[in-house]
Design a protein around this motif. Structure first.
Motif, PDB file in Angstrom:
ATOM      1  N   PHE A   2       0.856  -1.181   0.000  1.00 57.70           N
ATOM      2  CA  PHE A   2       0.000   0.000   0.000  1.00 57.70           C
ATOM      3  C   PHE A   2       0.896   1.235   0.000  1.00 57.70           C
ATOM      4  O   PHE A   2       1.649   1.464   0.939  1.00 57.70           O
ATOM      5  CB  PHE A   2      -0.917   0.024   1.231  1.00 57.70           C
ATOM      6  N   ILE A   3       0.824   2.010  -1.078  1.00 62.64           N
ATOM      7  CA  ILE A   3       1.586   3.245  -1.225  1.00 62.64           C
ATOM      8  C   ILE A   3       0.594   4.340  -1.592  1.00 62.64           C
ATOM      9  O   ILE A   3      -0.284   4.125  -2.427  1.00 62.64           O
ATOM     10  CB  ILE A   3       2.638   3.141  -2.353  1.00 62.64           C
ATOM     11  N   LEU A   8      -2.652   9.199  -6.101  1.00 62.94           N
ATOM     12  CA  LEU A   8      -2.812   7.769  -6.366  1.00 62.94           C
ATOM     13  C   LEU A   8      -2.655   6.910  -5.128  1.00 62.94           C
ATOM     14  O   LEU A   8      -1.997   7.297  -4.168  1.00 62.94           O
ATOM     15  CB  LEU A   8      -1.764   7.305  -7.386  1.00 62.94           C
ATOM     16  N   ILE A   9      -3.229   5.723  -5.224  1.00 63.84           N
ATOM     17  CA  ILE A   9      -2.985   4.641  -4.275  1.00 63.84           C
ATOM     18  C   ILE A   9      -2.448   3.479  -5.106  1.00 63.84           C
ATOM     19  O   ILE A   9      -2.998   3.153  -6.168  1.00 63.84           O
ATOM     20  CB  ILE A   9      -4.276   4.222  -3.544  1.00 63.84           C
ATOM     21  N   ILE A  10      -1.387   2.876  -4.629  1.00 54.44           N
ATOM     22  CA  ILE A  10      -0.857   1.650  -5.239  1.00 54.44           C
ATOM     23  C   ILE A  10      -1.121   0.560  -4.213  1.00 54.44           C
ATOM     24  O   ILE A  10      -0.659   0.638  -3.078  1.00 54.44           O
ATOM     25  CB  ILE A  10       0.645   1.778  -5.541  1.00 54.44           C
ATOM     26  N   ARG A  11      -1.893  -0.436  -4.623  1.00 53.16           N
ATOM     27  CA  ARG A  11      -2.322  -1.473  -3.679  1.00 53.16           C
ATOM     28  C   ARG A  11      -2.219  -2.850  -4.324  1.00 53.16           C
ATOM     29  O   ARG A  11      -2.031  -2.982  -5.530  1.00 53.16           O
ATOM     30  CB  ARG A  11      -3.753  -1.206  -3.216  1.00 53.16           C
ATOM     31  N   LYS A  73      -7.012   8.304  -6.161  1.00 52.27           N
ATOM     32  CA  LYS A  73      -7.430   8.510  -4.770  1.00 52.27           C
ATOM     33  C   LYS A  73      -8.798   9.191  -4.687  1.00 52.27           C
ATOM     34  O   LYS A  73      -9.663   8.781  -3.915  1.00 52.27           O
ATOM     35  CB  LYS A  73      -6.385   9.372  -4.061  1.00 52.27           C
ATOM     36  N   GLU A  74      -8.975  10.227  -5.469  1.00 50.07           N
ATOM     37  CA  GLU A  74     -10.183  11.054  -5.386  1.00 50.07           C
ATOM     38  C   GLU A  74     -11.459  10.295  -5.735  1.00 50.07           C
ATOM     39  O   GLU A  74     -12.493  10.460  -5.093  1.00 50.07           O
ATOM     40  CB  GLU A  74     -10.022  12.253  -6.322  1.00 50.07           C
ATOM     41  N   THR A  75     -11.396   9.430  -6.755  1.00 52.83           N
ATOM     42  CA  THR A  75     -12.606   8.760  -7.240  1.00 52.83           C
ATOM     43  C   THR A  75     -12.635   7.259  -6.965  1.00 52.83           C
ATOM     44  O   THR A  75     -13.652   6.614  -7.222  1.00 52.83           O
ATOM     45  CB  THR A  75     -12.746   8.962  -8.760  1.00 52.83           C
ATOM     46  N   LYS A 114       7.553   7.007 -10.096  1.00 53.05           N
ATOM     47  CA  LYS A 114       8.379   7.573  -9.015  1.00 53.05           C
ATOM     48  C   LYS A 114       8.113   6.858  -7.701  1.00 53.05           C
ATOM     49  O   LYS A 114       9.037   6.483  -6.983  1.00 53.05           O
ATOM     50  CB  LYS A 114       8.061   9.061  -8.827  1.00 53.05           C
ATOM     51  N   ALA A 115       6.849   6.706  -7.368  1.00 51.23           N
ATOM     52  CA  ALA A 115       6.484   6.093  -6.087  1.00 51.23           C
ATOM     53  C   ALA A 115       6.948   4.644  -6.019  1.00 51.23           C
ATOM     54  O   ALA A 115       7.517   4.213  -5.005  1.00 51.23           O
ATOM     55  CB  ALA A 115       4.971   6.177  -5.874  1.00 51.23           C
ATOM     56  N   TYR A 116       6.717   3.877  -7.090  1.00 59.15           N
ATOM     57  CA  TYR A 116       7.093   2.467  -7.047  1.00 59.15           C
ATOM     58  C   TYR A 116       8.612   2.297  -7.056  1.00 59.15           C
ATOM     59  O   TYR A 116       9.148   1.471  -6.312  1.00 59.15           O
ATOM     60  CB  TYR A 116       6.460   1.666  -8.188  1.00 59.15           C
TER      61      TYR A 116
END
Length: 175
Positions: A2-3, A8-11, A73-75, A114-116
């Motif tokens: 979970f990031i 965004l959410i990465i799950r 994330k928003e929707t 970037k996040a991953y």
């Protein structure tokens, strides 16, 4: 897994993501990842999701591919996937990702990459992650560059799913 990023959410993958991924693939926009997008997705996609979930539980990027879901994330909309795959021929781990056609050109790919990549280098005992991108896939290599990956080579290469060698750009992201 979970990031969270700004947008965004990465799950972890969920079985219900398969319907959404199948719909994304049905327009041909993911043909570089899944060359045979004629399938409707039910049995093939369910098998892929089940396998991907098992591989994520093993959590070994030096052997398996690891795939995670991107959610706005928003929707709470599923918009794509990010993860990594082990390139046996290169003996390196590469980032893999896709964004559904309707969500492209909004910076989501760069944000997810970037996040991953940051997570990957912190979570695993690796000092780099690579990217291989077809030369003609300009939006993808631009996203990789905006995420901080550095171009290391441009050469002919035959990736999985390629019938013959094509021009590729090779990138590296280091600690």
């Amino acid at each position: 897994m979970f990031i969270q990023t700004d947008r965004l959410i990465i799950r972890d993958l969920e079985m219900t993501d398969g319907i959404i991924f199948s719909n994304m693939a049905s327009d041909g926009g993911l043909s570089e990842i899944w060359p045979d997008t004629i399938w409707t997705g039910s049995s093939w996609m369910n098998g892929w999701l089940a396998e991907a979930r098992q591989l994520a539980e093993r959590d070994d990027p030096t052997v398996d591919y690891l795939s995670y879901t991107l959610v706005k994330k928003e929707t709470q909309e599923v918009i794509g996937s990010v993860g990594c795959s082990y390139y046996e021929d290169l003996e390196k781990i590469g980032i893999v990702y896709f964004i559904g056609t309707q969500y492209r050109n909004h910076g989501y790919a760069t944000e997810a990459i970037k996040a991953y990549a940051s997570y990957f280098l912190q979570h695993y005992k690796q000092d780099e992650i690579i990217a291989t991108i077809r030369e003609n896939n300009t939006p993808s290599w631009r996203a990789i560059e905006k995420a901080g990956f550095v171009l290391t080579a441009q050469k002919r290469y035959r990736d999985l799913g390629d019938e013959e060698e094509q021009m590729y750009r090779f990138y590296r992201y280091k600690k």
